[in-house]
Design a protein around this motif. Structure first.
Motif, PDB file in Angstrom:
ATOM      1  N   HIS A   7     -61.377 -58.985  66.051  1.00 19.35           N
ATOM      2  CA  HIS A   7     -59.922 -59.048  66.258  1.00 19.35           C
ATOM      3  C   HIS A   7     -59.366 -57.705  65.808  1.00 19.35           C
ATOM      4  O   HIS A   7     -59.066 -57.491  64.635  1.00 19.35           O
ATOM      5  CB  HIS A   7     -59.333 -60.222  65.456  1.00 19.35           C
ATOM      6  CG  HIS A   7     -57.936 -60.573  65.874  1.00 19.35           C
ATOM      7  ND1 HIS A   7     -57.430 -61.853  65.763  1.00 19.35           N
ATOM      8  CD2 HIS A   7     -56.943 -59.814  66.406  1.00 19.35           C
ATOM      9  CE1 HIS A   7     -56.175 -61.865  66.196  1.00 19.35           C
ATOM     10  NE2 HIS A   7     -55.857 -60.635  66.582  1.00 19.35           N
ATOM     11  N   HIS A   9     -56.835 -54.301  66.849  1.00 22.08           N
ATOM     12  CA  HIS A   9     -55.768 -53.696  67.664  1.00 22.08           C
ATOM     13  C   HIS A   9     -55.803 -52.178  67.495  1.00 22.08           C
ATOM     14  O   HIS A   9     -56.285 -51.662  66.487  1.00 22.08           O
ATOM     15  CB  HIS A   9     -54.414 -54.257  67.251  1.00 22.08           C
ATOM     16  CG  HIS A   9     -54.285 -55.735  67.480  1.00 22.08           C
ATOM     17  ND1 HIS A   9     -54.022 -56.263  68.726  1.00 22.08           N
ATOM     18  CD2 HIS A   9     -54.420 -56.804  66.646  1.00 22.08           C
ATOM     19  CE1 HIS A   9     -53.990 -57.585  68.642  1.00 22.08           C
ATOM     20  NE2 HIS A   9     -54.234 -57.942  67.390  1.00 22.08           N
ATOM     21  N   HIS A  39     -53.167 -56.895  72.587  1.00 23.48           N
ATOM     22  CA  HIS A  39     -52.202 -57.905  73.019  1.00 23.48           C
ATOM     23  C   HIS A  39     -51.959 -57.716  74.513  1.00 23.48           C
ATOM     24  O   HIS A  39     -51.452 -56.672  74.935  1.00 23.48           O
ATOM     25  CB  HIS A  39     -50.867 -57.723  72.301  1.00 23.48           C
ATOM     26  CG  HIS A  39     -50.907 -58.078  70.841  1.00 23.48           C
ATOM     27  ND1 HIS A  39     -51.068 -59.368  70.387  1.00 23.48           N
ATOM     28  CD2 HIS A  39     -50.797 -57.317  69.730  1.00 23.48           C
ATOM     29  CE1 HIS A  39     -51.052 -59.379  69.072  1.00 23.48           C
ATOM     30  NE2 HIS A  39     -50.896 -58.145  68.636  1.00 23.48           N
ATOM     31  N   GLU A  80     -56.196 -60.515  73.508  1.00 24.44           N
ATOM     32  CA  GLU A  80     -55.441 -61.565  72.820  1.00 24.44           C
ATOM     33  C   GLU A  80     -54.274 -61.957  73.729  1.00 24.44           C
ATOM     34  O   GLU A  80     -53.387 -61.147  73.998  1.00 24.44           O
ATOM     35  CB  GLU A  80     -54.928 -61.065  71.461  1.00 24.44           C
ATOM     36  CG  GLU A  80     -54.197 -62.157  70.677  1.00 24.44           C
ATOM     37  CD  GLU A  80     -53.828 -61.739  69.245  1.00 24.44           C
ATOM     38  OE1 GLU A  80     -54.008 -60.550  68.897  1.00 24.44           O
ATOM     39  OE2 GLU A  80     -53.356 -62.607  68.495  1.00 24.44           O
ATOM     40  N   ASP A 234     -58.027 -59.226  62.084  1.00 23.12           N
ATOM     41  CA  ASP A 234     -56.788 -58.932  62.831  1.00 23.12           C
ATOM     42  C   ASP A 234     -56.322 -57.521  62.433  1.00 23.12           C
ATOM     43  O   ASP A 234     -55.166 -57.305  62.059  1.00 23.12           O
ATOM     44  CB  ASP A 234     -55.724 -59.972  62.489  1.00 23.12           C
ATOM     45  CG  ASP A 234     -54.666 -60.092  63.565  1.00 23.12           C
ATOM     46  OD1 ASP A 234     -54.591 -59.178  64.409  1.00 23.12           O
ATOM     47  OD2 ASP A 234     -53.913 -61.073  63.542  1.00 23.12           O
ATOM     48  N   HIS A 236     -55.147 -53.755  62.313  1.00 25.90           N
ATOM     49  CA  HIS A 236     -54.293 -52.806  63.041  1.00 25.90           C
ATOM     50  C   HIS A 236     -54.516 -51.388  62.535  1.00 25.90           C
ATOM     51  O   HIS A 236     -53.899 -50.447  63.040  1.00 25.90           O
ATOM     52  CB  HIS A 236     -52.824 -53.196  62.905  1.00 25.90           C
ATOM     53  CG  HIS A 236     -52.466 -54.473  63.626  1.00 25.90           C
ATOM     54  ND1 HIS A 236     -52.955 -55.714  63.258  1.00 25.90           N
ATOM     55  CD2 HIS A 236     -51.685 -54.695  64.725  1.00 25.90           C
ATOM     56  CE1 HIS A 236     -52.486 -56.635  64.084  1.00 25.90           C
ATOM     57  NE2 HIS A 236     -51.717 -56.045  64.982  1.00 25.90           N
TER      58      HIS A 236
HETATM   59 ZN    ZN Z   1     -53.972 -59.860  66.766  1.00 24.34          ZN
END
Ligand code: ZN
Ligand code: ZN
Length: 286
Positions: A7, A9, A39, A80, A234, A236
């Protein structure tokens, strides 16, 4: 041990680093696999999604990195998705994460993970201040979307808990609240028993949340139902790639799981591989 994160980004959506910076950081951590999960586009547009016109450039960059780093790390090209697929064919991706980040009514759109004030405003505007009504709608939308998309991974199950540390917004010990969440889990497991539920540490890194999603009562329910779980960051930024994985594994173990899954790339395809959780193997190789 967990040697991967699926996961991730990047600057192509709302991340801070380029895909290549993320790959290099993952190699430095000793990861065997890194999954990218931008996303996907939404209607109406949200600031945190990819610009649709950049999707070919992004896909080409992931393919370039897969070739360039083939002998050092497995790279997966995932997506996602939120609420609707906006013309994106999930079959074009190695894996799919299904999430609900927004609650909407007519022209009002609220990102539930934006700030506590945004979530409060959402509750006031759409649900007349009734947090149980908000939770009922959120979990219904989440279960419906996951059942429809049949993704590889169900994302941050109780995202509405992001700003609810110590019950700041609503009482998550209320049996009526917990029944809404567990009913959503049951719907998902009845429709797609093989879906991976992520134990997601993203908010621990980004806003100091003490525990990963999902909350322990939900994790215990998932364990009793025989669900499969996967640890994700998740991420970033590069420094979030394995943030609090030890805490996530602790939560998983205390919920009664003895197995955790990782996505791996085998013969060009993403597959979920099971790993036994053992006390001596908390954390990740550094
Ligand atoms: Zn995410
Ligand atoms: Zn998300």
């Amino acid at each position: 041990m967990v040697h991967s994160n699926c996961h991730t980004h990047t600057v192509f959506c709302d991340g801070k680093n380029t895909p290549e910076e993320m790959v290099r950081a993952a190699i430095d951590l000793g990861f065997t696999c890194l999954g990218f999960s931008f996303h996907g586009p939404m209607t109406p547009d949200a600031v945190w999604t990819i610009r649709p016109e950049r999707m070919p450039e992004y896909a080409a960059e992931i393919r370039r990195l897969q070739r360039l780093y083939a002998d050092r790390i497995e790279i997966l090209h995932g997506i996602e998705l939120d609420r609707d697929c906006c013309g994106v064919d999930p079959a074009n991706y190695d894996f799919v994460i299904a999430a609900v980040h927004q609650l909407t009514k007519r022209d009002a759109h609220f990102d539930v993970d934006d700030t506590a004030d945004v979530l409060r405003e959402c509750c006031r505007t759409i649900y007349g201040g009734d947090w149980l009504a908000l939770a009922a709608d959120y979990y219904d939308r989440f279960a419906s979307f996951v059942c429809r998309v049949q993704p590889t991974i169900a994302a941050h199950f109780d995202l509405i808990e992001k700003f609810n540390e110590d019950g700041a917004l609503f009482d998550s010990n209320d049996p009526a609240y917990q029944a809404l969440a567990t009913a959503a889990a049951d719907r998902i497991l009845d429709a797609c028993p093989d879906v991976l539920f992520e134990v997601n540490t993203g908010a621990m890194y980004r806003c100091g949340k003490k525990q990963p999603y999902p909350t322990l009562f939900l994790l215990r329910h998932l364990q009793k139902r025989g669900a499969r779980v996967i640890v994700t960051a998740d991420a970033h930024t590069t420094d979030a790639l394995c943030f609090a994985f030890d805490k996530a594994l602790e939560a998983i173990r205390s919920a009664g799981f003895d197995t955790v899954y990782e996505l791996r790339r085998t013969e060009g395809k993403a597959i979920a591989v099971a790993t036994a959780i053992r006390d001596s193997e908390f954390g990740i190789r550094n």
